[in-house]
Every structure is written in C-alpha cells, then in structure tokens.
Motif scaffolding. Sequence first.
Motif, PDB file in Angstrom:
ATOM      1  N   HIS A  53     129.001 -48.841  63.522  1.00 25.66           N
ATOM      2  CA  HIS A  53     129.625 -49.104  64.810  1.00 25.66           C
ATOM      3  C   HIS A  53     129.626 -47.905  65.746  1.00 25.66           C
ATOM      4  O   HIS A  53     129.866 -48.059  66.941  1.00 25.66           O
ATOM      5  N   ASN A  54     129.338 -46.696  65.244  1.00 24.94           N
ATOM      6  CA  ASN A  54     129.372 -45.531  66.121  1.00 24.94           C
ATOM      7  C   ASN A  54     128.492 -44.416  65.539  1.00 24.94           C
ATOM      8  O   ASN A  54     128.951 -43.650  64.699  1.00 24.94           O
ATOM      9  N   ILE A  55     127.263 -44.324  66.015  1.00 30.41           N
ATOM     10  CA  ILE A  55     126.351 -43.317  65.464  1.00 30.41           C
ATOM     11  C   ILE A  55     126.749 -41.897  65.860  1.00 30.41           C
ATOM     12  O   ILE A  55     126.245 -40.939  65.290  1.00 30.41           O
ATOM     13  N   GLN A  56     127.656 -41.746  66.805  1.00 37.68           N
ATOM     14  CA  GLN A  56     128.099 -40.413  67.197  1.00 37.68           C
ATOM     15  C   GLN A  56     129.176 -39.857  66.266  1.00 37.68           C
ATOM     16  O   GLN A  56     129.489 -38.680  66.306  1.00 37.68           O
ATOM     17  N   ASN A  57     129.724 -40.700  65.414  1.00 31.94           N
ATOM     18  CA  ASN A  57     130.724 -40.273  64.450  1.00 31.94           C
ATOM     19  C   ASN A  57     130.037 -39.375  63.423  1.00 31.94           C
ATOM     20  O   ASN A  57     129.069 -39.786  62.783  1.00 31.94           O
ATOM     21  N   ILE A  80     117.747 -47.929  62.547  1.00 29.42           N
ATOM     22  CA  ILE A  80     119.171 -47.696  62.793  1.00 29.42           C
ATOM     23  C   ILE A  80     119.668 -48.585  63.938  1.00 29.42           C
ATOM     24  O   ILE A  80     119.001 -48.742  64.953  1.00 29.42           O
ATOM     25  N   CYS A  81     120.867 -49.123  63.748  1.00 29.61           N
ATOM     26  CA  CYS A  81     121.526 -49.911  64.795  1.00 29.61           C
ATOM     27  C   CYS A  81     122.923 -49.367  65.027  1.00 29.61           C
ATOM     28  O   CYS A  81     123.674 -49.127  64.085  1.00 29.61           O
ATOM     29  N   ASN A  82     123.257 -49.182  66.285  1.00 32.69           N
ATOM     30  CA  ASN A  82     124.603 -48.811  66.704  1.00 32.69           C
ATOM     31  C   ASN A  82     125.216 -50.073  67.311  1.00 32.69           C
ATOM     32  O   ASN A  82     125.058 -50.328  68.495  1.00 32.69           O
ATOM     33  N   HIS A  83     125.878 -50.889  66.497  1.00 32.39           N
ATOM     34  CA  HIS A  83     126.331 -52.200  67.001  1.00 32.39           C
ATOM     35  C   HIS A  83     127.594 -52.125  67.849  1.00 32.39           C
ATOM     36  O   HIS A  83     127.936 -53.088  68.526  1.00 32.39           O
ATOM     37  N   ARG A  84     128.265 -50.987  67.873  1.00 32.61           N
ATOM     38  CA  ARG A  84     129.437 -50.756  68.737  1.00 32.61           C
ATOM     39  C   ARG A  84     130.553 -51.782  68.515  1.00 32.61           C
ATOM     40  O   ARG A  84     131.257 -52.159  69.451  1.00 32.61           O
ATOM     41  N   GLN A  90     125.131 -56.855  66.431  1.00 31.29           N
ATOM     42  CA  GLN A  90     124.836 -56.708  65.012  1.00 31.29           C
ATOM     43  C   GLN A  90     123.944 -57.853  64.532  1.00 31.29           C
ATOM     44  O   GLN A  90     122.967 -57.627  63.811  1.00 31.29           O
ATOM     45  N   SER A 110     130.559 -54.954  61.626  1.00 31.01           N
ATOM     46  CA  SER A 110     131.315 -55.067  62.865  1.00 31.01           C
ATOM     47  C   SER A 110     132.602 -55.839  62.616  1.00 31.01           C
ATOM     48  O   SER A 110     132.660 -56.700  61.732  1.00 31.01           O
TER      49      SER A 110
END
Length: 195
Positions: A53-57, A80-84, A90, A110
């Motif tokens: 849900h958050n690739i910046q984590n 890679i998927c960042n589904h937010r 997703q 998600s």
Amino acid sequence: TATVSLALRDSPLVAEETRARVKRTAEEIGYIYNRSAASLRTARSQIVGVAVHNIQNPYFAEIFSSLEDVLEEQGQMIFICNHRDDVKRQQAFVNTLLQHRADGLIICPSVDTTAEEINRLVDQGIPVTLVCREVAGAWAPCVRGDDVAGGYAVTNHLVSQGHSSIAMVGGRRASSTGRDRHAGWRKALEENGID
C-alpha cells in the motif's frame, strides 16, 4: 535452434566459446528473448508480483530489497504495485499479473480485500503469500509481526518513562495491522489504569 536456445540460457551443455558466439550474434541482430512464448512452453513466466500500500514506507523498501535478492537467485523478476489501499487498483494489478501468467504473488492486501479474492487465486494454482496484513478466511500463508505485542510493548515503555497521556496516531483500524496495534496500545493503557 536447440543449441542457440541453450546458449542464450547459459546452459553448461554448450561450450563457453559457442555461448559467447551465439550471444554476440544475437546482440548484433537485435534479438530480444520472448518471455511470453517461453512461458507457454515452460508454464513459468519468471515473474512474481509484489503489491503493497505504500512503497515509500522504509519497511517495504527492505522487503523489496530482500525479495529481489532471493528471487533473482532463482531467475525471477519482480513486478511492483503501489496499490495505495485502493482495492480496485490492487485488482487491476492482479489481473495484469494473471494475464502475464505470473508465477506468484506476494501482497500486503489493500483494506477491503476479501478472502474470496485471495482464495480464488489460490484455487487457480497461483502461489500467494500475504505480508504485514492478514485477511480473515484467506487460504494463503501470512508473514507478519505480532502487532498487538508491539503496540503493547511500546505503550508500556512510555508508561515506564513516566508518561500518562499517550495518544496513538496512525494504523487504519480497517486493516489487521491497525486493529492489532490499537488493541495493544489500549490493553497497555487499561492495565496501567490510564484512561
């Protein structure tokens, strides 16, 4: 054609000099390996999807790095998927993976992901592993920390330092992670007589 195929896959059955010559010729003519055609023949795509849900984590950055190392050793590539936390985003990613005949899916599901969605993939023979968040009733293994214990421990640590007004910020309670961290925080406060 068999020798060329083996040479391009670095098979030890082909002499080093022959492999080098085949690769040089392939590069000169602009040959690009057709993974789709190969996956029809081998029933393997060498693709593993990873959705979070958050690739910046930074936590997920560590997961990606470790997965990349291990899967690369096995000749696998990561999509890679960042589904937010958008279940439709997703689902679109998962559908794309299915279209590319992915070999597996590693997913931090998600919020609002249903067990039926996960179980449908498992029924189709797709290896699925959940990370960080569980989905009740899903038939896939889940790798995660003990979030109740974590929330409890950090709250008790603050209490032991003399703090008594301890708020909890974050952790969506619609996710197992958020619910469990909140439960640990609340349990520690109650046991210490803090409202």
